[in-house]
Scaffold this motif. Sequence first.
Motif, PDB file in Angstrom:
ATOM      1  N   LEU A 225       0.834  -1.208   0.000  1.00 35.62           N
ATOM      2  CA  LEU A 225       0.000   0.000   0.000  1.00 35.62           C
ATOM      3  C   LEU A 225       0.867   1.255   0.000  1.00 35.62           C
ATOM      4  O   LEU A 225       0.542   2.251  -0.660  1.00 35.62           O
ATOM      5  CB  LEU A 225      -0.932   0.002   1.219  1.00 35.62           C
ATOM      6  CG  LEU A 225      -2.154  -0.925   1.110  1.00 35.62           C
ATOM      7  CD1 LEU A 225      -3.003  -0.829   2.367  1.00 35.62           C
ATOM      8  CD2 LEU A 225      -2.979  -0.610  -0.120  1.00 35.62           C
ATOM      9  N   ARG A 229       0.701   4.069  -2.802  1.00 33.59           N
ATOM     10  CA  ARG A 229       0.356   5.444  -2.446  1.00 33.59           C
ATOM     11  C   ARG A 229       1.317   6.428  -3.104  1.00 33.59           C
ATOM     12  O   ARG A 229       0.917   7.479  -3.587  1.00 33.59           O
ATOM     13  CB  ARG A 229       0.383   5.604  -0.923  1.00 33.59           C
ATOM     14  CG  ARG A 229      -0.847   6.329  -0.396  1.00 33.59           C
ATOM     15  CD  ARG A 229      -0.913   6.506   1.103  1.00 33.59           C
ATOM     16  NE  ARG A 229       0.054   5.792   1.906  1.00 33.59           N
ATOM     17  CZ  ARG A 229      -0.213   4.671   2.577  1.00 33.59           C
ATOM     18  NH1 ARG A 229      -1.426   4.135   2.520  1.00 33.59           N
ATOM     19  NH2 ARG A 229       0.710   4.092   3.307  1.00 33.59           N
ATOM     20  N   HIS A 232       0.126   7.167  -6.359  1.00 34.08           N
ATOM     21  CA  HIS A 232      -1.287   7.585  -6.412  1.00 34.08           C
ATOM     22  C   HIS A 232      -2.176   6.512  -7.018  1.00 34.08           C
ATOM     23  O   HIS A 232      -3.085   6.786  -7.796  1.00 34.08           O
ATOM     24  CB  HIS A 232      -1.440   8.898  -7.192  1.00 34.08           C
ATOM     25  CG  HIS A 232      -0.517   9.976  -6.695  1.00 34.08           C
ATOM     26  ND1 HIS A 232      -0.695  10.609  -5.476  1.00 34.08           N
ATOM     27  CD2 HIS A 232       0.606  10.506  -7.227  1.00 34.08           C
ATOM     28  CE1 HIS A 232       0.276  11.478  -5.294  1.00 34.08           C
ATOM     29  NE2 HIS A 232       1.090  11.434  -6.340  1.00 34.08           N
ATOM     30  N   GLN A 234      -4.818   3.422  -6.322  1.00 30.48           N
ATOM     31  CA  GLN A 234      -5.761   2.933  -5.320  1.00 30.48           C
ATOM     32  C   GLN A 234      -5.965   1.431  -5.494  1.00 30.48           C
ATOM     33  O   GLN A 234      -5.736   0.880  -6.575  1.00 30.48           O
ATOM     34  CB  GLN A 234      -7.123   3.612  -5.510  1.00 30.48           C
ATOM     35  CG  GLN A 234      -7.097   5.123  -5.568  1.00 30.48           C
ATOM     36  CD  GLN A 234      -7.012   5.721  -4.185  1.00 30.48           C
ATOM     37  OE1 GLN A 234      -7.625   5.212  -3.251  1.00 30.48           O
ATOM     38  NE2 GLN A 234      -6.244   6.784  -4.045  1.00 30.48           N
TER      39      GLN A 234
END
Lengths: 306, 196
Positions: A225, A229, A232, A234
Amino acid sequence: MTDSQVAHLAQAETMAALAEDITGTIAAPRPDAPALPGGRRPRSMRKRLLIGVPVAAAMAVAGLIATSVGSPGQRLGPVTVGPPKAQAAVLSFTRHGRFIDVIVRDPVAGARKYRAEFARYHLDISLGLVPASPSLVGTLVYESLPAGDGGLRPITAVGKCFTGGGGNVCPVGVRVPVDFKGAASLVFGRAARPGEPYETTAAATAPGEVMHGMTYVGKTVTAVLAMLRARHVQVAHYVVENSRCMNVARRTVPRRWHISNADPWSPGEVVLWASKTWPVQVPKCASVGLPAPVPSPVASASGGAG
Amino acid sequence: MLSPPDVTLDERRRRFEELYAVNHVPILGYVLRRTDNTDDAADVLADTFLTAWRRLEDVPAGPSARLWLYGTARRVLANHPRGSRRRLALADRLRAELAASYHPPEQVGELAEITAVFRRLPEADRELLALTAWEGLNPSQIALVLDCSPNAARIRLHRARRRFAAALTQPRAAAPAPTQVTNGDFALTQYAGLPR
């Protein structure tokens, strides 16, 4: 090689994924959208045939190849070249001896326009467009051909693009024999709208994809994750295998779990396969239907003849 | 409550999954016993089950389903140019795994000789003998795979066995060289030093 030996050549997971991909192909009634919560998203409509080329490359190559289009009204074998406006629209048709090279000039034109253009040449060929992950946009992702394939051949260009698998031989169109008969269907990848799930995907780490170059397999959910991140990206959802060997979708999983696989989902979104244990343990229920061993080929071939 | 189309799709998918679970290994075995090219094998397997999925309504119920799949795999294999560069993306992962895990069985001495003789038989004879010996089918089952009458299968099998037995007793030099290399002849081309 006996069937029992064959059973060990591929992972049960691989064979199960193949079945799932097959039941997701267009021959089936169109499956409904993502199954959340709990259902498998039939990987339906996702992995499809063939190869890939980015739009820009396809357009560039189309420009290179389509230099000798017949003039309006000129006969190309059994067909007559249409007015310049029509022939330049979305496809280009170029006669080369006994073949017509059809190059996709506008990969986002729409199936109806392509069909109309082929029909103008008396060809029963349909082109479809499905939302594709970035590296497959503009590529030929599915083909359905008449028996014996009718002599249709993809036209490829070398060194003009990257495919999802890292190759550089890409289709930019299709070569059709002038006497082509029967019906064929070709599907190209197109760019997806924001939030629109892809129907065909390359590996998430392939050049051009959002996880290109990322090393994530076996890492914890927390670690993956963090990497996502930074880009960017998801997570649309997680996929977890339950005790009945079914892949189920989950919105969240414990952060200490491990990620085993990833797939582009929609622009800026991926799906992650998560496992409580690492390495992933293949459940026993995955290996079903193994037949009784049969004799090995050569020994029994000689026996059968004796 | 599911609407009727959902029931149909679910039911169809369930039926395919049962068919696949029971038959994917035998069908992959069938293909790998006829081609040593694992790329082709992965494609042929995927194509065979794609056909089954598209024509699920034509697939007979019960044990005959496997025979239908053998017949389909046979046609797919025959229509699949050896070493074809047209690949099914569906089969990518299987192709990679087979390439890593499959090692063609090595045959030496008498076995190699028998294999070479076997591979020089006409394709139709080879398939009859192979379906008997490798897939363990009887003439009635072979008839379903080859789409002929059981009686015809029995007669052809008898003739194929005779030809094979005769070929085994001939000196090797007398055996005609193959004029056409087809699917499944990978091992033969290696043996005979033919270009692949």
